[in-house]
Structures are given as C-alpha cells and as structure tokens.
Write a protein that holds these residues in place. Sequence first.
Motif, PDB file in Angstrom:
ATOM      1  N   PHE A   1     -48.254   7.425 -14.172  1.00  0.00           N
ATOM      2  CA  PHE A   1     -47.645   7.184 -15.204  1.00  0.00           C
ATOM      3  C   PHE A   1     -46.283   7.010 -15.725  1.00  0.00           C
ATOM      4  N   LYS A   2     -45.712   8.466 -15.558  1.00  0.00           N
ATOM      5  CA  LYS A   2     -44.473   8.660 -15.606  1.00  0.00           C
ATOM      6  C   LYS A   2     -42.980   8.179 -15.115  1.00  0.00           C
ATOM      7  N   TRP A   3     -43.849   7.445 -13.770  1.00  0.00           N
ATOM      8  CA  TRP A   3     -42.727   7.065 -13.009  1.00  0.00           C
ATOM      9  C   TRP A   3     -43.321   4.865 -13.657  1.00  0.00           C
ATOM     10  N   ALA A   4     -44.102   5.095 -14.139  1.00  0.00           N
ATOM     11  CA  ALA A   4     -43.655   3.512 -13.882  1.00  0.00           C
ATOM     12  C   ALA A   4     -43.310   2.991 -15.766  1.00  0.00           C
ATOM     13  N   GLN A   5     -43.325   4.315 -16.793  1.00  0.00           N
ATOM     14  CA  GLN A   5     -42.678   4.320 -17.825  1.00  0.00           C
ATOM     15  C   GLN A   5     -40.710   4.053 -17.932  1.00  0.00           C
ATOM     16  N   ILE A   6     -40.311   5.178 -16.718  1.00  0.00           N
ATOM     17  CA  ILE A   6     -39.349   5.698 -16.349  1.00  0.00           C
ATOM     18  C   ILE A   6     -38.368   4.058 -15.574  1.00  0.00           C
ATOM     19  N   ILE A   7     -39.515   3.384 -15.294  1.00  0.00           N
ATOM     20  CA  ILE A   7     -38.992   1.436 -14.296  1.00  0.00           C
ATOM     21  C   ILE A   7     -38.888   0.650 -15.662  1.00  0.00           C
ATOM     22  N   VAL A   8     -39.949   1.124 -16.482  1.00  0.00           N
ATOM     23  CA  VAL A   8     -39.663   0.317 -17.640  1.00  0.00           C
ATOM     24  C   VAL A   8     -38.384  -0.119 -18.508  1.00  0.00           C
TER      25      VAL A   8
ATOM     26  N   VAL B   1     -36.204   1.607 -17.883  1.00  0.00           N
ATOM     27  CA  VAL B   1     -34.553   1.413 -16.946  1.00  0.00           C
ATOM     28  C   VAL B   1     -34.754   0.079 -17.347  1.00  0.00           C
ATOM     29  N   ALA B   2     -35.310  -0.458 -16.669  1.00  0.00           N
ATOM     30  CA  ALA B   2     -36.020  -2.427 -16.259  1.00  0.00           C
ATOM     31  C   ALA B   2     -35.280  -3.023 -17.666  1.00  0.00           C
TER      32      ALA B   2
ATOM     33  N   TYR C   1     -31.835   6.666 -21.976  1.00  0.00           N
ATOM     34  CA  TYR C   1     -32.261   8.243 -22.762  1.00  0.00           C
ATOM     35  C   TYR C   1     -33.469   8.083 -22.578  1.00  0.00           C
ATOM     36  N   LEU C   2     -34.716   7.689 -23.276  1.00  0.00           N
ATOM     37  CA  LEU C   2     -36.153   7.834 -22.949  1.00  0.00           C
ATOM     38  C   LEU C   2     -36.225   7.701 -21.379  1.00  0.00           C
ATOM     39  N   ALA C   3     -35.875   6.861 -20.908  1.00  0.00           N
ATOM     40  CA  ALA C   3     -35.931   6.890 -19.243  1.00  0.00           C
ATOM     41  C   ALA C   3     -35.836   8.629 -18.770  1.00  0.00           C
ATOM     42  N   TYR C   4     -34.507   8.951 -18.886  1.00  0.00           N
ATOM     43  CA  TYR C   4     -34.519  10.137 -18.324  1.00  0.00           C
ATOM     44  C   TYR C   4     -35.063  11.272 -19.311  1.00  0.00           C
TER      45      TYR C   4
ATOM     46  N   LYS D   1     -37.051  14.164 -16.039  1.00  0.00           N
ATOM     47  CA  LYS D   1     -37.116  15.976 -16.826  1.00  0.00           C
ATOM     48  C   LYS D   1     -38.370  16.336 -17.883  1.00  0.00           C
ATOM     49  N   SER D   2     -39.169  15.272 -18.090  1.00  0.00           N
ATOM     50  CA  SER D   2     -40.826  15.964 -18.251  1.00  0.00           C
ATOM     51  C   SER D   2     -41.876  16.800 -17.465  1.00  0.00           C
ATOM     52  N   ASP D   3     -42.853  17.088 -17.743  1.00  0.00           N
ATOM     53  CA  ASP D   3     -43.689  17.046 -17.191  1.00  0.00           C
ATOM     54  C   ASP D   3     -44.825  16.627 -16.891  1.00  0.00           C
TER      55      ASP D   3
END
Length: 204
Positions: free
Chosen positions: A187-194, A196-197, A84-87, A91-93
């Motif tokens: 940073f946005k994509w780094a958070q998403i990857i972390v 999901v991982a 949910y956090l990754a999603y 979706k965020s700016d």
Amino acid sequence: MITTLISFVFATVTLAFSPGPDNIFVLTQGVVNGKKHGFATVAGLMLGCLVHTTFVAFGVSEVIKRNSSIFIIIKLIGVFYMLYLAYSIYKSDASIAFSTENVEKKNTIELFKIGFWMNVLNPKITIFFLAFLPQFLFSDKISSLIQFYVLGGIFILTSFTVFSSIVLLADSLSGLLKKNKKIGSYFKWAQIIVFVAIAVLILF
C-alpha cells in the motif's frame, strides 16, 4: 474528459484503500461495534468530505473567475504538495498499526458525529482537497463550480464504496492485516506511485 475522470477514479480508489487514520478507524469500529456502526462512521466521514468539497469549490472557482494566472500557481502548489506527500510516505514506516484494545463502544449517532468532525476539523484534508481536486477539472465549457462538485461527488461515492467494503469485510481484513506484514509495504508504494503520477499529470 473521460480519460481525466477515469484517472481521477483510479487515484481516489487507490487513496481510499491505502491505510490511513480514516479507514483504520472505520475498520476498527466495524470489528468492535459491528457493521451498522461502521457504516455510521463512514457516513459521517463522507459528509465531512462534502464540506471540504464546498470550501474548495467556492474558493478556487472564485480565484479562476478573477485571475486565471493565480490558478496556475495553485496547480504548481498541487504538484509540489503531491511530491511532498509521496516523499513523506516514502520516509514513513510501512507497518500498519491496527488495534481494537480499549476501543469504547458507541452508538451510531455518536460514531456519525465523530466521523464528521474527525474529517471536517482536519486541516490536512482541506489542503489535500485544495491540491488534489483542481488538477482534475475536465472541461472548458462547464462551470468550474459544477466540475468541483462532480469531482467531489465522485470522490465521495468512490470512497464510500471502498470504505463500505472495509466495513463488510472488517473481520477478514483485520485478520489479514495482523498476519501479512507485507501488505503495508504494498500500500505504501501504491500511494507513492499515485501521488507521483498525479504530479506528472499536472506538469505534462
């Protein structure tokens, strides 16, 4: 055990560096009020993390003692919450809002208190700790209560190191954030990857 702890440190460092209310607030105070005030803010935030660690440590440890199957449910909740956090981040700016305009100058004690209460009274952080820390319990032989405090201590130490570096580099970082518009996206994509991982790590 070592692999789990290394994974935990890596995830914590990435999360600490990712722009959010806490580190943007620290950065702003470092620029406006100076290093000493920035460190006071960081100290307050870290003490707040200790409070959250205690809540989770005693609460989840008691659950494990009474019914280990309920702990599996907590882990599954952790999976869904991380996804949910990754999603939400996806979706965020990606832009980073940083402004020192109209920031009131405060003394170190005031900033320490603000940092502390800002952390403790944030229910999202409680939920995050509940979903995040249990996924990195690293031993079947060590008490879960001790493990939670070890993880909480690592989280606090790692976050303190990262936040302190933000304070020390406040002027440079503020200038960099204003000039480089792509940093927010990185940073946005780094958070998403972390996130999901972590979810995948929990499942497999």
